[in-house]
Design a protein around this motif. Structure first.
Motif, mmCIF file in Angstrom:
data_model
loop_
_atom_site.group_PDB
_atom_site.id
_atom_site.type_symbol
_atom_site.label_atom_id
_atom_site.label_comp_id
_atom_site.label_asym_id
_atom_site.label_seq_id
_atom_site.Cartn_x
_atom_site.Cartn_y
_atom_site.Cartn_z
ATOM 1 N N GLY A 213 0.944 -1.054 0.159
ATOM 2 C CA GLY A 213 -0.094 -0.027 -0.066
ATOM 3 C C GLY A 213 0.835 1.196 -0.136
ATOM 4 N N ILE A 214 0.292 2.412 -0.570
ATOM 5 C CA ILE A 214 0.831 3.552 -0.855
ATOM 6 C C ILE A 214 -0.255 4.444 -0.408
ATOM 7 C CG2 ILE A 214 2.084 5.514 -2.079
ATOM 8 C CD1 ILE A 214 3.380 3.519 -3.635
ATOM 9 N N GLY A 219 -1.725 7.504 5.751
ATOM 10 C CA GLY A 219 -2.164 6.036 6.170
ATOM 11 C C GLY A 219 -3.450 5.714 6.728
ATOM 12 N N VAL A 220 -4.175 6.866 6.715
ATOM 13 C CA VAL A 220 -5.642 6.688 7.351
ATOM 14 C C VAL A 220 -6.847 5.637 6.597
ATOM 15 C CG1 VAL A 220 -5.623 9.018 8.428
ATOM 16 C CG2 VAL A 220 -6.619 8.599 6.262
ATOM 17 N N ARG A 228 -2.284 -7.441 7.080
ATOM 18 C CA ARG A 228 -2.257 -8.289 5.979
ATOM 19 C C ARG A 228 -1.169 -7.559 5.256
ATOM 20 N NH1 ARG A 228 -1.241 -10.850 2.642
ATOM 21 N NH2 ARG A 228 -2.534 -12.439 1.396
ATOM 22 N N LEU A 229 -0.863 -6.331 5.112
ATOM 23 C CA LEU A 229 0.005 -5.908 4.196
ATOM 24 C C LEU A 229 1.508 -6.114 4.481
ATOM 25 C CD1 LEU A 229 -1.264 -2.104 4.421
ATOM 26 C CD2 LEU A 229 -2.108 -3.841 2.808
ATOM 27 N N SER A 230 2.266 -6.252 3.206
ATOM 28 C CA SER A 230 3.401 -6.651 3.112
ATOM 29 C C SER A 230 4.590 -5.390 3.402
ATOM 30 C CB SER A 230 3.992 -7.686 2.065
ATOM 31 O OG SER A 230 3.197 -8.734 1.866
ATOM 32 N N ALA A 231 3.818 -4.310 2.734
ATOM 33 C CA ALA A 231 4.749 -3.118 2.922
ATOM 34 C C ALA A 231 3.706 -1.728 2.809
ATOM 35 C CB ALA A 231 5.599 -2.839 1.582
ATOM 36 N N LEU A 232 3.851 -0.712 3.537
ATOM 37 C CA LEU A 232 3.062 0.432 3.516
ATOM 38 C C LEU A 232 3.853 1.659 3.638
ATOM 39 C CD1 LEU A 232 0.263 1.545 3.766
ATOM 40 C CD2 LEU A 232 0.435 1.267 6.225
ATOM 41 N N ALA A 233 3.615 2.608 2.724
ATOM 42 C CA ALA A 233 4.307 3.872 2.626
ATOM 43 C C ALA A 233 2.833 4.878 2.785
ATOM 44 C CB ALA A 233 4.914 4.195 1.344
ATOM 45 N N THR A 234 3.251 5.712 3.943
ATOM 46 C CA THR A 234 2.200 6.873 4.116
ATOM 47 C C THR A 234 2.449 8.253 4.077
ATOM 48 O OG1 THR A 234 3.080 7.060 6.479
ATOM 49 C CG2 THR A 234 1.492 5.184 6.087
ATOM 50 N N VAL A 292 -2.406 2.137 -4.635
ATOM 51 C CA VAL A 292 -2.068 3.495 -4.425
ATOM 52 C C VAL A 292 -3.131 4.592 -4.308
ATOM 53 C CG1 VAL A 292 -0.721 5.538 -5.600
ATOM 54 C CG2 VAL A 292 -0.111 3.081 -6.067
ATOM 55 N N ASP A 293 -3.428 4.889 -2.912
ATOM 56 C CA ASP A 293 -4.225 5.791 -2.636
ATOM 57 C C ASP A 293 -4.005 7.195 -2.738
ATOM 58 O OD1 ASP A 293 -7.090 6.107 -1.824
ATOM 59 O OD2 ASP A 293 -6.522 6.507 0.270
#
Length: 458
Positions: A213-214, A219-220, A228-234, A292-293
């Motif tokens: 996720g981006i 990150g809201v 469940r995410l393998s990676a997250l950029a906020t 990508v949000d």
């Protein structure tokens, strides 16, 4: 007094029956259709089929053999021949029947008369699909299935297939990543875009897939699914570090595919592949879906340094969109606004996103950016979505087809719980470990003892 009593005895039950029928039709349309609407529409169809087909211009002149047979057997007038009707199959939302077209007819003729058929048979909508040459299927929908969404039992789910919404023809809208690898999803605030995203994530959470996720809104939107995410950029800075890692992962997968192609000449052709799906299951890397949000946040810049970072990120996104499918990397790009004015690379990125879903937007330009190049007539349908119908959207792809869909309600708590329960399915990807989000540990409540201890006293 006797007349009043008779009126109450007769009129009371009739009024109650009529009121109950009206209430059921408004609150429980599926029940009303099964009990009342379906039988009435079926009777209309059977009694008026030939005359309706003739009025709609869907009949042809009878053959000479038919004319001679009718004149020899009876003295009645020889009427034009309508398409041969198959068995009427009732469903919980409408009716289905197949028509065998007469010589000289085509499916477009029936589709052009769909609105006339709808009024003639008293249904909400009529949809025409081609089954095989010379045979079409009429799907009659008895009521507005998008007003209160109820997903059918058989949704056609499978690996990398997620039923996320209901189409206006009462069929499930399935997001199939192997058929449509990348997608652009637009929607203004409170349009239902987040609900659509929740169904995608929860549908993929139970499958052996890596979710990345981006979310530049700190990150809201995606942080509740961190388990469940393998990676997250906020934020854009973290995204600028995550995207090169994904590109490197894609290049490593291409090296794996090329190594497989460089095998001995006597290897059977079916073992030579150009994507990861032709690799043996033991060697096949796990698919990756990148969400990508608020994609516009990646394009916005304030300084010259931000512009350089923006150009790098957009270039990496375009590379992932162009080359990611064969490596098993899929993009789900979401945002409130998407247009050429975002900057360099926006139009090129959009061209790589095959699927398009447009919720209610604040300007026509965004609807045109999403749907204008694939189905211009769908732009007006997207601009006509009312704020009172969250979750309603127009979905299309580069084939030119489009339809209205609506996502059922799914609370954020339930979606997060599904992700927590499937946290053990997070695959091991060394390249993404530095970006794995921290999952807060839920406090466990210690049950109170049944008997309270009492201190011993002398």
């Amino acid at each position: 007094m006797t007349d009043l009593t008779t009126l109450l005895e007769v009129g009371g039950p009739l009024a109650a029956l009529g009121g109950g029928t009206a209430y059921t039709r408004a609150k429980y349309p599926a029940v009303y259709w099964s009990a009342v609407g379906g039988p009435i529409s079926t009777a209309r169809l059977l009694s008026s089929y030939s005359s309706v087909m003739e009025a709609c211009g869907l009949t042809v002149a009878p053959s000479r053999l038919r004319v001679l047979a009718v004149k020899a057997a009876t003295r009645r007038e020889v009427r034009p021949v309508p398409p041969r009707r198959g068995i009427i199959r009732p469903t919980s939302t409408g009716l289905r029947l197949r028509l065998r077209l007469a010589p000289g007819q085509e499916p477009a003729d029936v589709a052009a008369s769909a609105e006339r058929l709808r009024h003639a048979w008293g249904v909400h909508a009529v949809y025409v699909t081609t089954v095989k040459p010379g045979v079409v299927e009429l799907r009659l929908v008895g009521y507005d299935v998008l007003r209160r969404v109820r997903m059918p039992r058989n949704t056609g789910s499978g690996f990398l297939k997620v039923p996320v919404a209901l189409r206006e023809d009462a069929m499930p809208f399935v997001r199939d990543y192997q058929t449509v690898p990348h997608q652009l999803t637009l929607g203004a605030t409170l349009s239902g875009k987040s609900m659509y995203l929740r169904h995608l994530i929860t549908g993929l959470a139970t499958q052996p897939v890596a979710l990345v996720g981006i979310d530049c809104k700190r990150g809201v939107e995606l942080a509740p699914f961190a388990a469940r995410l393998s990676a997250l950029a906020t934020d854009p800075d973290e995204a600028a570090e995550l995207l090169p890692a994904l590109v490197k992962e894609m290049e490593d997968r291409y090296d794996l595919i090329k190594a497989r192609q460089g095998i001995a000449p006597d290897t059977p052709a079916e073992e030579i592949t150009s994507d990861i799906w032709g690799l043996p299951e033991s060697e096949r890397p796990v698919p990756v879906v990148l969400f990508v949000d608020e994609v516009a946040e990646l394009f916005l810049t304030a300084t010259r340094k931000d512009e350089e970072r923006r150009d790098e990120m957009v270039t990496q996104l375009i590379r992932l969109a162009q080359l990611g499918r064969a490596a098993g990397i899929y993009l789900e790009v979401c945002g409130q606004r998407f247009g050429a004015e975002l900057g360099k690379g926006a139009t090129m990125l959009r061209a790589q996103l095959t699927g398009r879903v447009c919720h209610r937007v604040n300007d026509e330009a965004s609807a045109k950016m999403a749907l204008g190049d694939i189905a211009p007539e769908a732009v007006s349908a997207a601009c006509a979505i009312a704020p009172e119908l969250p979750g309603l959207a127009v979905a299309g792809d580069t084939s030119g087809g489009w339809s209205r869909i609506r996502t059922p309600y799914l609370s954020l708590g339930n979606a997060a719980e599904i992700c927590r329960e499937s946290a053990h399915l997070v695959p091991d990807l060394p390249a993404l470990k530095p970006f794995r989000p921290d999952v807060p540990v839920r406090p466990t409540e210690t049950p109170a003892p049944a008997v309270l201890p009492h201190p011993a006293t002398d």
